[in-house]
Design an enzyme around this catalytic site. Structure first.
Site, PDB file in Angstrom:
ATOM      1  N   ASP A  16       0.856  -1.190   0.000  1.00 34.13           N
ATOM      2  CA  ASP A  16       0.000   0.000   0.000  1.00 34.13           C
ATOM      3  C   ASP A  16       0.891   1.239   0.000  1.00 34.13           C
ATOM      4  O   ASP A  16       1.137   1.857   1.038  1.00 34.13           O
ATOM      5  CB  ASP A  16      -0.898  -0.020   1.238  1.00 34.13           C
ATOM      6  CG  ASP A  16      -2.049   0.968   1.141  1.00 34.13           C
ATOM      7  OD1 ASP A  16      -2.308   1.471   0.036  1.00 34.13           O
ATOM      8  OD2 ASP A  16      -2.689   1.232   2.173  1.00 34.13           O
ATOM      9  N   GLU A  95      -6.823   4.984  -8.741  1.00 35.69           N
ATOM     10  CA  GLU A  95      -8.106   5.500  -8.247  1.00 35.69           C
ATOM     11  C   GLU A  95      -8.721   6.570  -9.139  1.00 35.69           C
ATOM     12  O   GLU A  95      -8.040   7.456  -9.663  1.00 35.69           O
ATOM     13  CB  GLU A  95      -7.914   6.072  -6.837  1.00 35.69           C
ATOM     14  CG  GLU A  95      -9.209   6.351  -6.121  1.00 35.69           C
ATOM     15  CD  GLU A  95      -9.110   6.079  -4.630  1.00 35.69           C
ATOM     16  OE1 GLU A  95     -10.022   6.490  -3.910  1.00 35.69           O
ATOM     17  OE2 GLU A  95      -8.136   5.445  -4.190  1.00 35.69           O
ATOM     18  N   LYS A 131      -9.909   1.848  -8.917  1.00 34.06           N
ATOM     19  CA  LYS A 131     -10.459   2.042  -7.576  1.00 34.06           C
ATOM     20  C   LYS A 131     -11.583   3.071  -7.610  1.00 34.06           C
ATOM     21  O   LYS A 131     -11.446   4.156  -8.167  1.00 34.06           O
ATOM     22  CB  LYS A 131      -9.373   2.523  -6.602  1.00 34.06           C
ATOM     23  CG  LYS A 131      -8.388   1.445  -6.208  1.00 34.06           C
ATOM     24  CD  LYS A 131      -7.361   1.962  -5.222  1.00 34.06           C
ATOM     25  CE  LYS A 131      -7.881   2.031  -3.820  1.00 34.06           C
ATOM     26  NZ  LYS A 131      -6.823   2.420  -2.855  1.00 34.06           N
ATOM     27  N   THR A 155     -13.295   0.786  -2.926  1.00 35.40           N
ATOM     28  CA  THR A 155     -12.560   1.243  -1.758  1.00 35.40           C
ATOM     29  C   THR A 155     -13.469   2.046  -0.825  1.00 35.40           C
ATOM     30  O   THR A 155     -14.649   2.227  -1.092  1.00 35.40           O
ATOM     31  CB  THR A 155     -11.330   2.064  -2.203  1.00 35.40           C
ATOM     32  OG1 THR A 155     -10.535   2.372  -1.070  1.00 35.40           O
ATOM     33  CG2 THR A 155     -11.751   3.352  -2.893  1.00 35.40           C
ATOM     34  N   PHE A 177     -11.891  -1.386   4.895  1.00 33.82           N
ATOM     35  CA  PHE A 177     -10.919  -0.700   5.741  1.00 33.82           C
ATOM     36  C   PHE A 177     -11.010  -1.213   7.173  1.00 33.82           C
ATOM     37  O   PHE A 177     -12.096  -1.448   7.686  1.00 33.82           O
ATOM     38  CB  PHE A 177     -11.164   0.805   5.711  1.00 33.82           C
ATOM     39  CG  PHE A 177     -10.632   1.483   4.475  1.00 33.82           C
ATOM     40  CD1 PHE A 177     -10.509   0.804   3.280  1.00 33.82           C
ATOM     41  CD2 PHE A 177     -10.257   2.814   4.513  1.00 33.82           C
ATOM     42  CE1 PHE A 177     -10.018   1.420   2.139  1.00 33.82           C
ATOM     43  CE2 PHE A 177      -9.761   3.453   3.372  1.00 33.82           C
ATOM     44  CZ  PHE A 177      -9.644   2.750   2.187  1.00 33.82           C
TER      45      PHE A 177
END
Length: 318
Positions: A16, A95, A131, A155, A177
């Site tokens: 990440d 993203e 994303k 996400t 998350f």
């Protein structure tokens, strides 16, 4: 084996980060990025050639200043993604502009633009995950993209309601998350620490894992946003886990024994019932979950702010 090596026996480890050196060091299968990570990397002198290339691309593109800036921003994201794909054997997640989180067709258009840029550079779409925030609109956009062979990573996902809607839409992968859920509950309870066995973020991912595996959904689950290595080890056995360089280092330097905590057998034995969600039910259940509702909104705001900061930096150079 160290703890990281043991973890890789049960779970696909993803980096990440937007920092290439960290990716090279820990040899993950895939890598994920987001606007915040790209902003951090783009401001470093090491990565200026990628930014300057995006600026030249923007200057040559048609349209007004706003359009040039939009294209330059996409090119920054794609340039980082291309470099990451030179290191990892698998996929990179790139993203969509978070400011489009409530616009279905603008999200679809932006995602297609990213894929065109990748494919122009010889990167097949199979190696890219787009994303998208797990709003109702984002999930509908992802469903359209998946039908056109563009794979998505949903996400800013904080609850089972979002996860069910994503699975029903046929998305490739979700990123529930963990750490941000923990943050919310620590603040809510007024405590400094919640052990991994009671961590609500860990429990959320376990619940999603059990639901998906019990009902045979092919959507991959990639736990994300970790605050400590204990959260990570409590989710050993999850399909994928995306981990920051700091925590990858901690795991590499540790010799804690790792055992799978999530298993297909346990999921199949769970007593969960299948849930059917339309738009009204989705919005209602999300609204009834103050943590998920607040963290989703907060996450969109944070990513949007970082995109604006990166835009300002690019606009000064363009």
């Amino acid at each position: 084996m160290n703890t990281l090596e043991q973890l890789k026996q049960y779970t696909t480890v993803v980096a990440d980060t937007g920092d290439f050196q960290s990716i090279k060091k820990y040899k993950p299968q895939d890598s994920t990025t987001n606007p915040s990570l790209i902003l951090q990397a783009a401001l470093q002198p090491t990565y200026q050639p990628l930014v300057e290339d995006a600026i030249r691309y923007a200057q040559k593109s048609g349209g007004d200043t706003k359009q040039k800036l939009r294209e330059g921003l996409k090119k920054v994201f794609v340039n980082f993604g291309i470099e990451i794909l030179k290191i990892v054997p698998g996929r990179v997640s790139t993203e969509v502009d978070a400011r489009l989180s409530f616009r279905i067709y603008d999200t679809v258009s932006y995602a297609k633009g990213l894929i065109r840029m990748y494919e122009k550079e010889g990167i097949p779409r199979e190696r890219v995950l787009i994303k998208v925030a797990s709003t109702w609109e984002g999930i509908q956009a992802a469903q359209i993209l998946e039908k056109e062979g563009i794979h998505t990573n949903l996400t800013l996902l904080f609850c089972l309601t979002q996860a069910i809607a994503c699975a029903d839409a046929g998305v490739t992968l979700i990123s529930p998350f963990v750490g941000r859920i923990l943050d919310w509950y620590k603040k809510e309870k007024g405590v400094d620490h919640i052990p991994a066995e009671n961590d609500p973020g860990v429990h959320s991912v376990r619940e999603i894992y059990h639901y998906y595996k019990k009902f045979g959904y092919p959507t991959e689950i990639m736990g994300a946003s970790f605050r400590n290595k204990e959260e990570i080890l409590a989710l050993a056995g999850c399909d994928l886990l995306t981990i920051s360089p700091k925590l990858l280092e901690e795991l590499e330097n540790a010799d804690i024994p790792v055992q799978p905590q999530l298993t297909l057998e346990a999921a199949r034995q769970s007593k969960m019932e299948k849930v059917s969600l339309d738009e009204m039910a989705f919005r209602w259940h999300l609204n009834e979950n103050p943590m998920a509702n607040e963290k989703l909104s907060e996450g969109i705001r944070r990513f949007s702010n970082d995109i604006r900061t990166l835009e300002k930096y690019l606009s000064e150079k363009i």
